[in-house]
Design a protein around this motif. Structure first.
Motif, PDB file in Angstrom:
ATOM      1  N   HIS A 141       3.652  21.800   0.123  1.00 39.44           N
ATOM      2  CA  HIS A 141       1.982  22.511   0.923  1.00 39.44           C
ATOM      3  C   HIS A 141       2.096  20.979   1.420  1.00 39.44           C
ATOM      4  O   HIS A 141       1.875  19.405   0.967  1.00 39.44           O
ATOM      5  N   ARG A 142       1.669  21.553   3.014  1.00 37.68           N
ATOM      6  CA  ARG A 142       1.709  20.378   3.835  1.00 37.68           C
ATOM      7  C   ARG A 142      -0.295  19.881   4.558  1.00 37.68           C
ATOM      8  O   ARG A 142      -0.789  20.893   4.129  1.00 37.68           O
ATOM      9  N   GLU A 143      -0.733  19.451   4.070  1.00 39.16           N
ATOM     10  CA  GLU A 143      -2.201  18.755   4.502  1.00 39.16           C
ATOM     11  C   GLU A 143      -1.512  17.637   5.144  1.00 39.16           C
ATOM     12  O   GLU A 143      -1.306  16.767   5.837  1.00 39.16           O
ATOM     13  N   THR A 144      -3.267  16.829   6.514  1.00 37.91           N
ATOM     14  CA  THR A 144      -3.754  16.353   7.103  1.00 37.91           C
ATOM     15  C   THR A 144      -3.780  15.002   6.112  1.00 37.91           C
ATOM     16  O   THR A 144      -4.436  15.392   4.850  1.00 37.91           O
ATOM     17  N   TYR A 145      -4.057  14.263   6.853  1.00 35.66           N
ATOM     18  CA  TYR A 145      -4.404  13.077   6.315  1.00 35.66           C
ATOM     19  C   TYR A 145      -4.934  11.598   7.527  1.00 35.66           C
ATOM     20  O   TYR A 145      -4.713  11.960   8.284  1.00 35.66           O
ATOM     21  N   VAL A 146      -5.533  10.802   6.820  1.00 34.95           N
ATOM     22  CA  VAL A 146      -6.304  10.260   8.374  1.00 34.95           C
ATOM     23  C   VAL A 146      -5.951   8.469   6.844  1.00 34.95           C
ATOM     24  O   VAL A 146      -6.364   8.617   6.246  1.00 34.95           O
ATOM     25  N   ILE A 147      -5.781   7.581   8.292  1.00 35.00           N
ATOM     26  CA  ILE A 147      -6.268   6.093   7.588  1.00 35.00           C
ATOM     27  C   ILE A 147      -7.017   5.182   8.366  1.00 35.00           C
ATOM     28  O   ILE A 147      -7.073   5.368   9.257  1.00 35.00           O
ATOM     29  N   ASN A 148      -8.229   4.833   7.551  1.00 35.27           N
ATOM     30  CA  ASN A 148      -9.900   4.123   8.164  1.00 35.27           C
ATOM     31  C   ASN A 148      -9.889   2.906   7.388  1.00 35.27           C
ATOM     32  O   ASN A 148     -10.349   3.266   6.235  1.00 35.27           O
ATOM     33  N   ASN A 149     -10.150   1.985   7.430  1.00 35.00           N
ATOM     34  CA  ASN A 149     -10.688   1.330   6.770  1.00 35.00           C
ATOM     35  C   ASN A 149      -9.509   0.908   5.792  1.00 35.00           C
ATOM     36  O   ASN A 149      -9.866   0.735   4.189  1.00 35.00           O
ATOM     37  N   ASN A 150      -8.611   1.140   5.801  1.00 40.86           N
ATOM     38  CA  ASN A 150      -7.705   0.843   4.600  1.00 40.86           C
ATOM     39  C   ASN A 150      -7.747   1.984   3.635  1.00 40.86           C
ATOM     40  O   ASN A 150      -7.334   1.614   2.399  1.00 40.86           O
ATOM     41  N   LYS A 189      -7.451   3.919  -1.780  1.00 41.08           N
ATOM     42  CA  LYS A 189      -7.500   2.553  -1.046  1.00 41.08           C
ATOM     43  C   LYS A 189      -6.394   2.195  -0.834  1.00 41.08           C
ATOM     44  O   LYS A 189      -5.533   1.785  -1.887  1.00 41.08           O
ATOM     45  N   ILE A 190      -5.465   1.934   0.778  1.00 37.69           N
ATOM     46  CA  ILE A 190      -4.459   0.904   0.515  1.00 37.69           C
ATOM     47  C   ILE A 190      -4.458  -0.815  -0.433  1.00 37.69           C
ATOM     48  O   ILE A 190      -5.159  -0.990   0.940  1.00 37.69           O
ATOM     49  N   ASP A 191      -4.228  -1.023  -1.072  1.00 37.71           N
ATOM     50  CA  ASP A 191      -4.075  -2.474  -1.249  1.00 37.71           C
ATOM     51  C   ASP A 191      -3.363  -3.429  -0.429  1.00 37.71           C
ATOM     52  O   ASP A 191      -4.043  -4.404  -0.153  1.00 37.71           O
ATOM     53  N   LEU A 237       0.473  -2.841   2.198  1.00 38.34           N
ATOM     54  CA  LEU A 237       1.544  -2.524   2.564  1.00 38.34           C
ATOM     55  C   LEU A 237       2.092  -3.451   3.423  1.00 38.34           C
ATOM     56  O   LEU A 237       1.848  -3.959   4.334  1.00 38.34           O
ATOM     57  N   SER A 238       3.751  -2.707   3.353  1.00 44.27           N
ATOM     58  CA  SER A 238       5.117  -3.253   4.044  1.00 44.27           C
ATOM     59  C   SER A 238       6.591  -2.146   3.871  1.00 44.27           C
ATOM     60  O   SER A 238       5.171  -1.650   3.654  1.00 44.27           O
ATOM     61  N   ASP A 239       7.144  -2.624   4.937  1.00 41.88           N
ATOM     62  CA  ASP A 239       7.963  -1.932   4.823  1.00 41.88           C
ATOM     63  C   ASP A 239       8.823  -0.785   4.091  1.00 41.88           C
ATOM     64  O   ASP A 239       8.876   0.229   3.696  1.00 41.88           O
ATOM     65  N   GLU A 240       7.776  -1.754   2.391  1.00 40.34           N
ATOM     66  CA  GLU A 240       8.919  -1.507   1.310  1.00 40.34           C
ATOM     67  C   GLU A 240       7.605  -1.147   1.059  1.00 40.34           C
ATOM     68  O   GLU A 240       8.451  -0.022  -0.270  1.00 40.34           O
ATOM     69  N   ILE A 241       7.208  -1.443   0.094  1.00 39.65           N
ATOM     70  CA  ILE A 241       6.394  -1.732  -1.099  1.00 39.65           C
ATOM     71  C   ILE A 241       4.505  -0.904  -0.510  1.00 39.65           C
ATOM     72  O   ILE A 241       4.618  -1.785   0.082  1.00 39.65           O
ATOM     73  N   MET A 242       3.610  -0.123  -0.818  1.00 43.43           N
ATOM     74  CA  MET A 242       2.718   0.757  -0.957  1.00 43.43           C
ATOM     75  C   MET A 242       2.507   0.114  -2.596  1.00 43.43           C
ATOM     76  O   MET A 242       2.882   1.080  -2.954  1.00 43.43           O
ATOM     77  N   ILE A 243       1.216  -0.413  -2.334  1.00 50.39           N
ATOM     78  CA  ILE A 243       0.711  -0.357  -3.230  1.00 50.39           C
ATOM     79  C   ILE A 243      -1.247   0.922  -3.149  1.00 50.39           C
ATOM     80  O   ILE A 243      -1.631  -0.169  -2.365  1.00 50.39           O
ATOM     81  N   ILE A 244      -1.232   1.519  -4.373  1.00 50.85           N
ATOM     82  CA  ILE A 244      -2.523   2.079  -3.635  1.00 50.85           C
ATOM     83  C   ILE A 244      -3.539   2.247  -5.162  1.00 50.85           C
ATOM     84  O   ILE A 244      -2.871   2.809  -6.069  1.00 50.85           O
ATOM     85  N   THR A 245      -4.683   2.193  -4.860  1.00 49.46           N
ATOM     86  CA  THR A 245      -6.163   2.340  -5.755  1.00 49.46           C
ATOM     87  C   THR A 245      -6.552   4.005  -6.647  1.00 49.46           C
ATOM     88  O   THR A 245      -6.825   4.074  -4.719  1.00 49.46           O
TER      89      THR A 245
END
Length: 355
Positions: free
Chosen positions: A67-76, A87-89, A91-99
């Motif tokens: 299933h393909r969905e749209t997304y946006v990133i605004n103010n993390n 919430k993107i706590d 982000l680097s090339d290797e790691i992404m931490i989200i809540t």
């Protein structure tokens, strides 16, 4: 692909607003509850993966990008289809931490934090942390961390080609994906009386999936062993009414018990979230008896929902059912949930707990 393990425990990575997520794939390797407790990966039968392509995102469900969905990133804030939010706590090339951001405003109940790793680095991470599951040095046993993902709906692909009229077929299948995407060494076991013709068809269907798998980057020469369990019924009945074909698949299954599979679709996840949120509203209004019913419904959908277990125990305590609360706190304690362990130690020292 050098990745120090200590990086995985740093919660403050450099956030780059110019970070381009297009054509990146991420897999969840750790998840923490709202109290900081790590939720063991063996509580989840399927992986969480994100594949970013242009302005679209694909979320894996049971190793399928269906299933393909749209997304946006605004103010993390990562928003998927104007509904699911994280919430993107960091982000680097290797790691992404989200809540997780709950659907209900000011609802702090479901705020799991997820540590995702870019699949470009997953092989190296698993090898360094001694979690790489290999046999014969060059065969990777697929698991929830490192596995090919089917590009499309595997369930529909399979069932659109399976034209046998079976009452209740239970299968355990395995196959290898070779460098170059060829499929070989297809094996099938059945705990029913599947015919040779039927097994031959299933092998041809599996072989026809070649070139449909998105393969995570691994050193040249490695091949993947993939297994899955299936429960297929072409004449399923409910209360005497024929409801047509029914089937379920579970990748990484390690037994011949597909009936025990608990596969959560995206619809299941949404239904669970809505039920949980309604239970929280009832709980905040001190309507504990009604809230109990909602959290029980959550656990029927997903028995591994630690938040629902925790809230159900709280409601039991509020209604004077301390014994049931203690049983759930004991279960949470055994799962490594810190608040559950604390409440069990504080309230249940003298309470008998049924095994």
């Amino acid at each position: 692909m050098k990745l120090a393990l200590s990086l995985l425990f740093i919660v403050t990575c450099i956030w780059s607003f110019s970070q381009n997520l297009d054509n990146t794939e991420w897999v969840q390797i750790k998840m923490f509850g709202k109290d900081g407790s790590e939720i063991p990966s063996n509580q989840n039968q399927t992986s969480l993966k994100f594949l970013f392509k242009g302005d679209s995102i694909l979320r894996s469900n049971n190793e399928q990008y269906s299933h393909r969905e749209t997304y946006v990133i605004n103010n993390n804030i990562l928003t998927i289809e104007n509904s699911t939010k994280f919430k993107i706590d960091s982000l680097s090339d290797e790691i992404m931490i989200i809540t997780d951001i709950p659907n209900i405003q000011n609802n702090q109940e479901k705020q799991n934090t997820r540590l995702l790793l870019n699949t470009d680095y997953i092989f190296d991470y698993l090898r360094r942390s001694k979690q790489l599951n290999t046999t014969a040095d060059s065969i990777i046993q697929s698991d929830i961390f490192l596995s090919p993902t089917f590009d499309g709906n595997f369930n529909n692909f399979f069932m659109s080609r399976f034209n046998f009229n079976v009452q209740n077929e239970e299968l355990f299948c395995s196959f290898e994906i070779l460098p170059g995407d060829d499929i070989s060494n297809v094996k099938i076991k059945s705990n029913q009386s599947a015919s040779g013709t039927e097994l031959g068809l299933i092998k041809r269907i599996i072989t026809a999936t070649q070139s449909r798998w998105i393969i995570p980057p691994v050193p040249y020469g490695y091949r993947f062993n993939v297994n899955f369990a299936a429960n297929i019924s072409n004449n399923a009945n409910f209360k005497g009414v024929n409801i047509g074909s029914q089937y379920s698949f579970l990748f990484h299954a390690d037994s011949l018990n597909p009936r025990q599979m608990n596969i959560l679709s995206l619809n299941d996840v949404a239904k669970e979230d809505d039920t949980f949120d309604y239970g929280v509203r009832l709980m905040k209004k001190e309507k504990y008896d009604k809230a109990i019913g909602q959290f029980q419904k959550c656990l029927k959908i997903n028995p591994r929902d630690t938040d629902a277990l925790y809230n159900l125990a709280f409601c039991y305590q509020k209604t004077g059912n301390t014994e049931s609360a203690c049983e759930l706190w004991k279960e949470l304690k055994d799962m490594g949930q810190r608040d559950g362990e604390r409440l069990y130690n504080e309230n249940c020292a003298e309470q008998p707990v049924h095994n």
